[in-house]
Design an enzyme around this catalytic site. Sequence first.
Site, PDB file in Angstrom:
ATOM      1  N   GLY A 157      29.892  75.299 -45.612  1.00 41.82           N
ATOM      2  CA  GLY A 157      29.234  74.004 -45.162  1.00 41.82           C
ATOM      3  C   GLY A 157      29.118  72.948 -44.748  1.00 41.82           C
ATOM      4  O   GLY A 157      28.130  72.570 -43.902  1.00 41.82           O
TER       5      GLY A 157
ATOM      6  N   GLU B  80      21.575  72.567 -46.582  1.00 45.46           N
ATOM      7  CA  GLU B  80      22.737  73.691 -45.896  1.00 45.46           C
ATOM      8  C   GLU B  80      22.837  73.053 -44.262  1.00 45.46           C
ATOM      9  O   GLU B  80      22.664  72.115 -43.478  1.00 45.46           O
ATOM     10  CB  GLU B  80      21.109  74.295 -46.257  1.00 45.46           C
ATOM     11  CG  GLU B  80      21.864  75.699 -45.545  1.00 45.46           C
ATOM     12  CD  GLU B  80      22.846  76.856 -45.609  1.00 45.46           C
ATOM     13  OE1 GLU B  80      24.371  75.706 -46.088  1.00 45.46           O
ATOM     14  OE2 GLU B  80      23.791  77.441 -45.994  1.00 45.46           O
ATOM     15  N   ASP B  81      23.351  73.866 -44.242  1.00 45.93           N
ATOM     16  CA  ASP B  81      24.180  73.349 -42.621  1.00 45.93           C
ATOM     17  C   ASP B  81      23.148  74.520 -41.574  1.00 45.93           C
ATOM     18  O   ASP B  81      23.403  73.704 -40.738  1.00 45.93           O
ATOM     19  CB  ASP B  81      25.628  73.731 -43.004  1.00 45.93           C
ATOM     20  CG  ASP B  81      25.882  75.139 -43.077  1.00 45.93           C
ATOM     21  OD1 ASP B  81      25.506  76.281 -43.915  1.00 45.93           O
ATOM     22  OD2 ASP B  81      27.045  75.797 -42.856  1.00 45.93           O
TER      23      ASP B  81
ATOM     24  N   ASP C 262      20.093  81.102 -40.493  1.00 43.90           N
ATOM     25  CA  ASP C 262      20.275  82.211 -39.540  1.00 43.90           C
ATOM     26  C   ASP C 262      19.229  83.007 -40.027  1.00 43.90           C
ATOM     27  O   ASP C 262      18.791  83.210 -39.601  1.00 43.90           O
ATOM     28  CB  ASP C 262      21.595  82.763 -39.173  1.00 43.90           C
ATOM     29  CG  ASP C 262      22.591  83.430 -38.662  1.00 43.90           C
ATOM     30  OD1 ASP C 262      22.263  83.567 -37.497  1.00 43.90           O
ATOM     31  OD2 ASP C 262      23.395  84.213 -38.604  1.00 43.90           O
TER      32      ASP C 262
ATOM     33  N   LYS D 243      19.190  78.808 -36.391  1.00 46.06           N
ATOM     34  CA  LYS D 243      18.886  79.503 -35.628  1.00 46.06           C
ATOM     35  C   LYS D 243      17.600  80.578 -35.696  1.00 46.06           C
ATOM     36  O   LYS D 243      17.617  81.237 -36.141  1.00 46.06           O
ATOM     37  CB  LYS D 243      20.306  80.409 -35.426  1.00 46.06           C
ATOM     38  CG  LYS D 243      20.910  80.626 -34.953  1.00 46.06           C
ATOM     39  CD  LYS D 243      22.483  81.127 -34.644  1.00 46.06           C
ATOM     40  CE  LYS D 243      23.624  81.204 -35.011  1.00 46.06           C
ATOM     41  NZ  LYS D 243      24.536  81.510 -35.292  1.00 46.06           N
TER      42      LYS D 243
ATOM     43  N   PHE E 102      27.573  81.538 -31.811  1.00 43.53           N
ATOM     44  CA  PHE E 102      28.260  81.604 -33.266  1.00 43.53           C
ATOM     45  C   PHE E 102      28.657  80.295 -32.903  1.00 43.53           C
ATOM     46  O   PHE E 102      29.690  79.951 -32.653  1.00 43.53           O
ATOM     47  CB  PHE E 102      29.002  82.315 -33.330  1.00 43.53           C
ATOM     48  CG  PHE E 102      29.976  82.214 -35.040  1.00 43.53           C
ATOM     49  CD1 PHE E 102      29.540  82.921 -35.823  1.00 43.53           C
ATOM     50  CD2 PHE E 102      31.402  81.299 -34.845  1.00 43.53           C
ATOM     51  CE1 PHE E 102      30.114  83.291 -37.362  1.00 43.53           C
ATOM     52  CE2 PHE E 102      31.833  80.765 -35.818  1.00 43.53           C
ATOM     53  CZ  PHE E 102      31.039  81.690 -37.012  1.00 43.53           C
TER      54      PHE E 102
ATOM     55  N   ASP F  16      32.192  76.247 -40.334  1.00 43.71           N
ATOM     56  CA  ASP F  16      33.523  77.767 -39.779  1.00 43.71           C
ATOM     57  C   ASP F  16      33.540  78.374 -39.537  1.00 43.71           C
ATOM     58  O   ASP F  16      32.698  78.988 -38.989  1.00 43.71           O
ATOM     59  CB  ASP F  16      34.472  77.143 -41.048  1.00 43.71           C
ATOM     60  CG  ASP F  16      34.243  78.067 -42.021  1.00 43.71           C
ATOM     61  OD1 ASP F  16      32.447  78.522 -42.302  1.00 43.71           O
ATOM     62  OD2 ASP F  16      35.052  79.377 -42.872  1.00 43.71           O
TER      63      ASP F  16
ATOM     64  N   ARG G 219      36.116  73.203 -39.660  1.00 40.61           N
ATOM     65  CA  ARG G 219      35.318  72.202 -40.220  1.00 40.61           C
ATOM     66  C   ARG G 219      35.605  70.994 -40.019  1.00 40.61           C
ATOM     67  O   ARG G 219      34.687  69.699 -40.492  1.00 40.61           O
ATOM     68  CB  ARG G 219      35.202  72.592 -41.728  1.00 40.61           C
ATOM     69  CG  ARG G 219      35.041  73.966 -41.954  1.00 40.61           C
ATOM     70  CD  ARG G 219      34.886  74.109 -43.672  1.00 40.61           C
ATOM     71  NE  ARG G 219      35.404  74.964 -44.291  1.00 40.61           N
ATOM     72  CZ  ARG G 219      34.556  76.221 -44.441  1.00 40.61           C
ATOM     73  NH1 ARG G 219      32.893  75.555 -44.305  1.00 40.61           N
ATOM     74  NH2 ARG G 219      34.150  77.002 -45.365  1.00 40.61           N
TER      75      ARG G 219
HETATM   76  P1  IMP Z   1      22.142  83.823 -43.279  1.00 42.58           P
HETATM   77  O1  IMP Z   1      21.696  83.697 -44.835  1.00 42.58           O
HETATM   78  O2  IMP Z   1      21.953  84.643 -42.410  1.00 42.58           O
HETATM   79  O3  IMP Z   1      20.974  82.338 -43.155  1.00 42.58           O
HETATM   80  O4  IMP Z   1      23.603  82.376 -43.207  1.00 42.58           O
HETATM   81  C1  IMP Z   1      23.435  81.714 -43.550  1.00 42.58           C
HETATM   82  C2  IMP Z   1      25.145  81.212 -43.791  1.00 42.58           C
HETATM   83  O5  IMP Z   1      26.232  81.642 -42.678  1.00 42.58           O
HETATM   84  C3  IMP Z   1      24.828  79.339 -43.415  1.00 42.58           C
HETATM   85  O6  IMP Z   1      25.086  78.400 -44.458  1.00 42.58           O
HETATM   86  C4  IMP Z   1      26.557  79.223 -43.083  1.00 42.58           C
HETATM   87  O7  IMP Z   1      27.907  79.190 -44.342  1.00 42.58           O
HETATM   88  C5  IMP Z   1      26.713  80.795 -42.260  1.00 42.58           C
HETATM   89  N1  IMP Z   1      26.275  80.339 -40.897  1.00 42.58           N
HETATM   90  C6  IMP Z   1      25.633  80.635 -39.566  1.00 42.58           C
HETATM   91  N2  IMP Z   1      25.539  81.429 -38.357  1.00 42.58           N
HETATM   92  C7  IMP Z   1      27.053  80.424 -38.409  1.00 42.58           C
HETATM   93  C8  IMP Z   1      27.373  80.170 -37.471  1.00 42.58           C
HETATM   94  O8  IMP Z   1      26.942  80.540 -36.288  1.00 42.58           O
HETATM   95  N3  IMP Z   1      28.830  79.721 -37.597  1.00 42.58           N
HETATM   96  C9  IMP Z   1      29.207  79.336 -38.711  1.00 42.58           C
HETATM   97  N4  IMP Z   1      28.676  79.638 -40.014  1.00 42.58           N
HETATM   98  C10 IMP Z   1      27.274  80.073 -39.502  1.00 42.58           C
HETATM   99 MG    MG Z   2      26.205  77.674 -45.458  1.00 40.33          MG
END
Ligand code: IMP
Ligand code: MG
Length: 177
Positions: free
Chosen positions: A43, A100-101, A104, A132, A153, A160, A166
């Site tokens: 991402g 990182e993208d 969350d 987020k 989302f 993606d 993407r």
């Molecule tokens: P976390 O581990 O829950 O913080 O998630 C991080 C990863 O989840 C990110 O690196 C994204 O690849 C994916 N992710 C989280 N939210 C979204 C979203 O809204 N769209 C797409 N991918 C997401």
């Molecule tokens: Mg990611």
Amino acid sequence: MKNLKNLKVLISPERLEERVKELAEMIKKDYGHKVFCSVVLTGAMVFFTNLMKELKKINVEVIYDPIKVSSYSGTESTGKVNLELDMKQDIKNKRVLIVEDIIDTGLTLKYLKEYMLRKGAAEVKICSLLDKKARRKEPIEADYVGFEIPDKFIVGYGVDYNERFRDLNFIGYFSEE
Ligand code: IMP
Ligand code: MG
């Protein structure tokens, strides 16, 4: 339904470009003329590439190494982080900037930060394009954040939904979920 027809723009290409420039300036202030980045695949690729170009323009050399993890299935975090591709370079005693993208739940970045510190990094900081905040489960914050976004989302600019979207040059969300 997640298709192009009900995709709305959350962050335009112009705002993305401008913010990436600002992030590059902030990074230069803290790191000087050289920075080692760990790019989280897949991402963050688009964001990282643009960030690197901006850093280059202001004379910051970027050394980078990709790392790949997975925790998502469709739009849901599985709650478990898998390391799919490890780094190749030795990070012992290095300052590492994770690119990182999106943060969350924070699970992925908590895992990565601990992993790199275990490998002997002198310091681990995080640069995330999107944040987020409302969804956080782990008490972790990025040191550099592009945009705080609502609990939607999102896709585009490298991010993606099941490997699609993407290639969009903006960050979008689906109006009907
Ligand atoms: P976390 O581990 O829950 O913080 O998630 C991080 C990863 O989840 C990110 O690196 C994204 O690849 C994916 N992710 C989280 N939210 C979204 C979203 O809204 N769209 C797409 N991918 C997401
Ligand atoms: Mg990611």
